[in-house]
Design an enzyme around this catalytic site. Sequence first.
Site, short mmCIF file in Angstrom:
data_model
loop_
_atom_site.label_atom_id
_atom_site.label_comp_id
_atom_site.label_asym_id
_atom_site.label_seq_id
_atom_site.Cartn_x
_atom_site.Cartn_y
_atom_site.Cartn_z
N GLU A 178 -0.75 -8.38 5.87
CA GLU A 178 -1.13 -8.43 7.32
C GLU A 178 -2.51 -8.35 8.21
O GLU A 178 -1.86 -7.91 9.41
CB GLU A 178 0.10 -6.86 7.91
N CYS B 163 1.15 -1.54 -0.16
CA CYS B 163 0.48 -0.38 0.08
C CYS B 163 1.58 1.32 0.02
O CYS B 163 1.65 1.99 -1.08
CB CYS B 163 -1.07 0.22 1.07
N HIS C 6 -2.93 -5.00 1.58
CA HIS C 6 -2.84 -5.50 3.38
C HIS C 6 -2.56 -6.33 3.67
O HIS C 6 -3.52 -6.97 4.36
CB HIS C 6 -3.43 -4.30 4.55
#
Length: 212
Positions: A178, A84, A176
């Site tokens: 994560e 990102c 994302h």
Amino acid sequence: MERLARAARVGVLALQGDFARHQASLEACGADAVRVAWPRDLDGLDALVLPGGESTTMLRLIGANGLREPLERWIGGRPTLGTCAGLILLGRGARGLPAPTFEVLDVEVERNAYGRQIDSFSTAVPVPALEGGPFQAVFIRAPRIRRVGPGVEVLARIGPEAVAVRRGNLLGLCFHPELTPDLRLHRFFLEVVAGLVLPGSAVAAPGTGEGP
Ligand code: GLN
């Protein structure tokens, strides 16, 4: 690169943004994940993650902490994952930033380009390099990749548009990884770091991954 006989030591740029979740995901994959806030923190790293967050703030803090030149030297040729805002820093062409991006990944990136109404969304994205089905990708005020340069592999698309790219040991994701419990993309990055996934072995054919 030689296959590492020990856990990879991966730095996560920890000036702003979602560094803690990346650190947790990398540790869950068995990596030794450390925070990077100052030039000396780059010593001894095998790989680096530039997290999501706000690219304007990150670039300012990179300058303020004396990290600009050390990062330029580090990123030019060593394994780096940008997610990102991190992808914005690796790519080219993003507007409204207080300093130039690192421009190591030949992709043209437009910030906040998924439109206001859908600033954030989550969608299942086919990633042919990963076994086990599509990856549930979370997009938060995400950048769009408007052009992919020659020599850059597309790892995933939504419709015709690339949302995950790779050039050698550089990986860029619009979303994302994560923020989900799915560790496959972090593992993939660690395999790239260990030299286990050769460039070109994971190219998504144009037109695959017709999006929602
Ligand atoms: N909109 C942010 C930027 O321009 C990126 C958003 C994110 O990293 N989730 O830097």
